[in-house]
Motif scaffolding. Structure first.
Motif, PDB file in Angstrom:
ATOM      1  N   THR A   1       0.793  -1.228   0.000  1.00  0.00           N
ATOM      2  CA  THR A   1       0.000   0.000   0.000  1.00  0.00           C
ATOM      3  C   THR A   1       0.824   1.277   0.000  1.00  0.00           C
ATOM      4  O   THR A   1       0.266   2.358  -0.178  1.00  0.00           O
ATOM      5  N   GLY A   2       2.124   1.167   0.218  1.00  0.00           N
ATOM      6  CA  GLY A   2       2.964   2.354   0.218  1.00  0.00           C
ATOM      7  C   GLY A   2       3.063   2.936  -1.175  1.00  0.00           C
ATOM      8  O   GLY A   2       2.581   2.359  -2.143  1.00  0.00           O
ATOM      9  N   SER A   3       3.687   4.083  -1.284  1.00  0.00           N
ATOM     10  CA  SER A   3       3.908   4.667  -2.600  1.00  0.00           C
ATOM     11  C   SER A   3       4.713   3.666  -3.432  1.00  0.00           C
ATOM     12  O   SER A   3       5.406   2.804  -2.884  1.00  0.00           O
ATOM     13  N   HIS A   4       4.614   3.793  -4.744  1.00  0.00           N
ATOM     14  CA  HIS A   4       5.362   2.869  -5.605  1.00  0.00           C
ATOM     15  C   HIS A   4       6.849   2.924  -5.273  1.00  0.00           C
ATOM     16  O   HIS A   4       7.514   1.893  -5.217  1.00  0.00           O
ATOM     17  N   GLU A   5       7.370   4.112  -5.047  1.00  0.00           N
ATOM     18  CA  GLU A   5       8.800   4.261  -4.781  1.00  0.00           C
ATOM     19  C   GLU A   5       9.197   3.545  -3.490  1.00  0.00           C
ATOM     20  O   GLU A   5      10.191   2.818  -3.446  1.00  0.00           O
ATOM     21  N   LYS A   6       8.418   3.735  -2.427  1.00  0.00           N
ATOM     22  CA  LYS A   6       8.730   3.070  -1.149  1.00  0.00           C
ATOM     23  C   LYS A   6       8.585   1.558  -1.265  1.00  0.00           C
ATOM     24  O   LYS A   6       9.389   0.807  -0.734  1.00  0.00           O
ATOM     25  N   ALA A   7       7.549   1.106  -1.962  1.00  0.00           N
ATOM     26  CA  ALA A   7       7.328  -0.330  -2.125  1.00  0.00           C
ATOM     27  C   ALA A   7       8.482  -0.970  -2.900  1.00  0.00           C
ATOM     28  O   ALA A   7       9.011  -2.016  -2.495  1.00  0.00           O
ATOM     29  N   ILE A   8       8.875  -0.336  -3.977  1.00  0.00           N
ATOM     30  CA  ILE A   8       9.959  -0.872  -4.808  1.00  0.00           C
ATOM     31  C   ILE A   8      11.270  -0.876  -4.022  1.00  0.00           C
ATOM     32  O   ILE A   8      12.027  -1.849  -4.067  1.00  0.00           O
TER      33      ILE A   8
END
Length: 188
Positions: free
Chosen positions: A93-100
């Protein structure tokens, strides 16, 4: 961890095949949590709590075959489950940048191009992930993939995905692709 507890509580109230308002299905939580459990090193859990670290160490003393069992999620330890849920929440659920970024930290480093499925994630479980979650994993794998896979899966774009073209069309496209995109990465 409390935010992760509230989030997982809300997810468990839903049908596991239907995405929640943020596009996350309950099935993704189990798959990602199980993957994190197999991939994360001890220091990952040391930052969570002494109880989570102790539970991780106890689990790690089991035989390798027992540790690989996807059915072993969630673990018996509430502290370890909370640490896994917190990581899974960022991935899902985090931002794409944080998830990646979170996924990349947990990917094992190996020399040479990697395959387009994360190490430690069985093929069947990979296929069960939602398209959105697979996209995040593909984008995290991007720097380690060969040129052909980067193009095939569009991993350097927000539209990273496994192609859903019919197999015959994929084979025909592969035959027409220039050799410079081949597995060796060398141009002819």
């Amino acid at each position: 961890m409390l935010a992760a507890q509230r989030w997982t509580g809300a997810l468990t109230a839903l049908d596991d095949t239907l995405p929640a308002g943020n596009g996350v299905a309950l099935g993704d939580l189990g798959i990602v949590g199980s993957w994190v459990l197999r991939q994360a090193p001890a220091d990952w859990f040391a930052d969570s709590s002494p109880q989570a670290l102790a539970a991780w160490r106890e689990r790690n003393q089991q035989s390798p075959a027992a540790r690989r069992q996807p059915s072993r999620f969630p673990p018996a330890s509430a502290a370890l489950t909370a640490a896994l849920a917190a990581t899974a929440m960022t991935v899902l659920t985090g931002s794409h940048e944080k998830a990646i970024e979170q996924i990349r930290v947990l990917l094992p480093r190996r020399p040479g191009p990697q395959r387009a499925r994360p190490a430690g994630l069985p093929a069947q479980r990979w296929q069960q992930l939602s398209e959105r979650t697979r996209s995040r994993f593909l984008r995290a794998l991007d720097p380690d993939l060969g040129p052909a896979d980067r193009i095939r899966y569009r991993t350097s774009t927000p539209q990273a995905a496994i192609p859903d073209d019919p197999p015959g069309q994929l084979t025909a496209r592969a035959r027409r692709s220039p050799s410079c995109y081949g597995p060796s990465g060398r141009s002819g």
